[in-house]
Design a protein around this motif. Structure first.
Motif, mmCIF file in Angstrom:
data_model
loop_
_atom_site.group_PDB
_atom_site.id
_atom_site.type_symbol
_atom_site.label_atom_id
_atom_site.label_comp_id
_atom_site.label_asym_id
_atom_site.label_seq_id
_atom_site.Cartn_x
_atom_site.Cartn_y
_atom_site.Cartn_z
ATOM 1 N N VAL A 110 -34.780 -7.649 26.336
ATOM 2 C CA VAL A 110 -34.113 -6.843 27.362
ATOM 3 C C VAL A 110 -32.730 -7.423 27.672
ATOM 4 O O VAL A 110 -31.760 -6.669 27.843
ATOM 5 C CB VAL A 110 -34.978 -6.747 28.646
ATOM 6 N N VAL A 111 -32.617 -8.742 27.725
ATOM 7 C CA VAL A 111 -31.317 -9.378 27.965
ATOM 8 C C VAL A 111 -30.335 -8.979 26.862
ATOM 9 O O VAL A 111 -29.186 -8.617 27.130
ATOM 10 C CB VAL A 111 -31.451 -10.918 28.051
ATOM 11 N N VAL A 112 -30.787 -9.018 25.609
ATOM 12 C CA VAL A 112 -29.942 -8.614 24.485
ATOM 13 C C VAL A 112 -29.520 -7.155 24.644
ATOM 14 O O VAL A 112 -28.355 -6.799 24.436
ATOM 15 C CB VAL A 112 -30.672 -8.838 23.135
ATOM 16 N N SER A 113 -30.456 -6.293 25.034
ATOM 17 C CA SER A 113 -30.148 -4.882 25.197
ATOM 18 C C SER A 113 -29.112 -4.655 26.294
ATOM 19 O O SER A 113 -28.210 -3.830 26.138
ATOM 20 C CB SER A 113 -31.421 -4.085 25.501
ATOM 21 N N PHE A 114 -29.230 -5.369 27.408
ATOM 22 C CA PHE A 114 -28.229 -5.242 28.474
ATOM 23 C C PHE A 114 -26.869 -5.753 28.013
ATOM 24 O O PHE A 114 -25.832 -5.179 28.362
ATOM 25 C CB PHE A 114 -28.673 -5.981 29.741
ATOM 26 N N PHE A 115 -26.842 -6.820 27.233
ATOM 27 C CA PHE A 115 -25.594 -7.335 26.688
ATOM 28 C C PHE A 115 -24.942 -6.288 25.782
ATOM 29 O O PHE A 115 -23.744 -6.015 25.895
ATOM 30 C CB PHE A 115 -25.865 -8.634 25.925
ATOM 31 N N LEU A 116 -25.747 -5.681 24.903
ATOM 32 C CA LEU A 116 -25.234 -4.632 24.018
ATOM 33 C C LEU A 116 -24.765 -3.423 24.813
ATOM 34 O O LEU A 116 -23.755 -2.795 24.479
ATOM 35 C CB LEU A 116 -26.295 -4.224 22.994
ATOM 36 N N PHE A 117 -25.490 -3.099 25.883
ATOM 37 C CA PHE A 117 -25.083 -1.983 26.737
ATOM 38 C C PHE A 117 -23.725 -2.254 27.383
ATOM 39 O O PHE A 117 -22.874 -1.365 27.457
ATOM 40 C CB PHE A 117 -26.138 -1.709 27.810
ATOM 41 N N ALA A 118 -23.509 -3.483 27.839
ATOM 42 C CA ALA A 118 -22.222 -3.831 28.446
ATOM 43 C C ALA A 118 -21.086 -3.651 27.437
ATOM 44 O O ALA A 118 -20.028 -3.117 27.768
ATOM 45 C CB ALA A 118 -22.252 -5.265 28.974
ATOM 46 N N ILE A 119 -21.336 -4.068 26.202
ATOM 47 C CA ILE A 119 -20.317 -3.889 25.156
ATOM 48 C C ILE A 119 -20.055 -2.399 24.936
ATOM 49 O O ILE A 119 -18.900 -1.968 24.875
ATOM 50 C CB ILE A 119 -20.756 -4.575 23.845
ATOM 51 N N LEU A 120 -21.131 -1.607 24.812
ATOM 52 C CA LEU A 120 -20.965 -0.161 24.632
ATOM 53 C C LEU A 120 -20.207 0.473 25.794
ATOM 54 O O LEU A 120 -19.370 1.351 25.593
ATOM 55 C CB LEU A 120 -22.330 0.525 24.491
ATOM 56 N N ALA A 121 -20.515 0.028 27.006
ATOM 57 C CA ALA A 121 -19.853 0.595 28.187
ATOM 58 C C ALA A 121 -18.351 0.324 28.149
ATOM 59 O O ALA A 121 -17.547 1.195 28.498
ATOM 60 C CB ALA A 121 -20.477 0.028 29.461
ATOM 61 N N PHE A 122 -17.970 -0.862 27.712
ATOM 62 C CA PHE A 122 -16.544 -1.186 27.617
ATOM 63 C C PHE A 122 -15.855 -0.422 26.491
ATOM 64 O O PHE A 122 -14.691 -0.055 26.610
ATOM 65 C CB PHE A 122 -16.332 -2.691 27.427
ATOM 66 N N LEU A 123 -16.567 -0.182 25.394
ATOM 67 C CA LEU A 123 -15.967 0.474 24.241
ATOM 68 C C LEU A 123 -15.935 2.003 24.338
ATOM 69 O O LEU A 123 -15.154 2.652 23.648
ATOM 70 C CB LEU A 123 -16.714 0.087 22.953
ATOM 71 N N SER A 124 -16.800 2.561 25.170
ATOM 72 C CA SER A 124 -16.922 4.023 25.253
ATOM 73 C C SER A 124 -15.911 4.617 26.217
ATOM 74 O O SER A 124 -15.564 4.019 27.224
ATOM 75 C CB SER A 124 -18.329 4.418 25.699
ATOM 76 N N SER A 125 -15.471 5.803 25.887
ATOM 77 C CA SER A 125 -14.584 6.525 26.792
ATOM 78 C C SER A 125 -15.191 7.899 27.058
ATOM 79 O O SER A 125 -15.883 8.452 26.227
ATOM 80 C CB SER A 125 -13.186 6.662 26.202
ATOM 81 N N SER A 126 -14.898 8.419 28.237
ATOM 82 C CA SER A 126 -15.419 9.729 28.578
ATOM 83 C C SER A 126 -14.578 10.806 27.930
ATOM 84 O O SER A 126 -13.489 10.558 27.429
ATOM 85 C CB SER A 126 -15.437 9.903 30.102
ATOM 86 N N LYS A 127 -15.059 12.032 27.952
ATOM 87 C CA LYS A 127 -14.346 13.156 27.349
ATOM 88 C C LYS A 127 -13.028 13.432 28.088
ATOM 89 O O LYS A 127 -12.099 13.950 27.509
ATOM 90 C CB LYS A 127 -15.224 14.401 27.368
ATOM 91 N N GLU A 128 -12.957 13.092 29.373
ATOM 92 C CA GLU A 128 -11.756 13.368 30.162
ATOM 93 C C GLU A 128 -10.610 12.442 29.809
ATOM 94 O O GLU A 128 -9.465 12.725 30.079
ATOM 95 C CB GLU A 128 -12.058 13.251 31.657
ATOM 96 N N GLU A 129 -10.920 11.272 29.259
ATOM 97 C CA GLU A 129 -9.858 10.274 28.973
ATOM 98 C C GLU A 129 -9.093 10.619 27.721
ATOM 99 O O GLU A 129 -9.513 11.142 26.783
ATOM 100 C CB GLU A 129 -10.467 8.874 28.852
#
Length: 129
Positions: A110-129
């Motif tokens: 779960v710790v690994v998954s949250f770490f990967l999620f944080a990376i995805l959150a930083f790399l992802s952009s919304s459709k509005e951007e």
């Protein structure tokens, strides 16, 4: 099946498990499973559901990273909650080291998954951007 749908389905199963545990505890008058019940609902239902929504709204372009994040989240939630139940209640004659290994291994996954999620959150952009 896409990550969003997979996480949504697993989340719904955790939700069902959590409410059944809650009903069982209320009906039996014992709250011995309350810690497991809380992890099933917060980690299994709420977290997996939130990740499902994230994957649906943001559709991460890093497919390998998104797959690793979704699968480590699912596997970790299952191992942690089942491992916690086995370790705290000892319903079967399973070696203590195996029970503890599932519990800790699930938590670390779960710790690994949250770490990967944080990376995805930083790399992802919304459709509005």
């Amino acid at each position: 099946m896409n990550h969003s749908k997979l996480l949504l389905i697993v989340s719904s199963l955790f939700g069902l498990w959590g409410v059944m545990m809650g009903a069982h505890m209320a009906g039996g008058g014992s709250y011995a499973l309350s810690a497991i019940h809380a992890h099933v609902l917060v980690l299994g239902w709420l977290t997996l559901f939130a990740w499902s929504v994230f994957h649906k709204l943001y559709k991460p372009k890093q497919q390998l990273l998104a797959s690793l994040q979704a699968w480590t989240g699912i596997v970790g939630a299952v191992l942690l909650t089942v491992g916690m139940w086995l370790y705290t209640n000892e319903p079967f004659a399973i070696p203590n080291a195996l029970q503890l290994g599932l519990y800790i291994g699930g938590g670390m996954t779960v710790v690994v998954s949250f770490f990967l999620f944080a990376i995805l959150a930083f790399l992802s952009s919304s459709k509005e951007e």
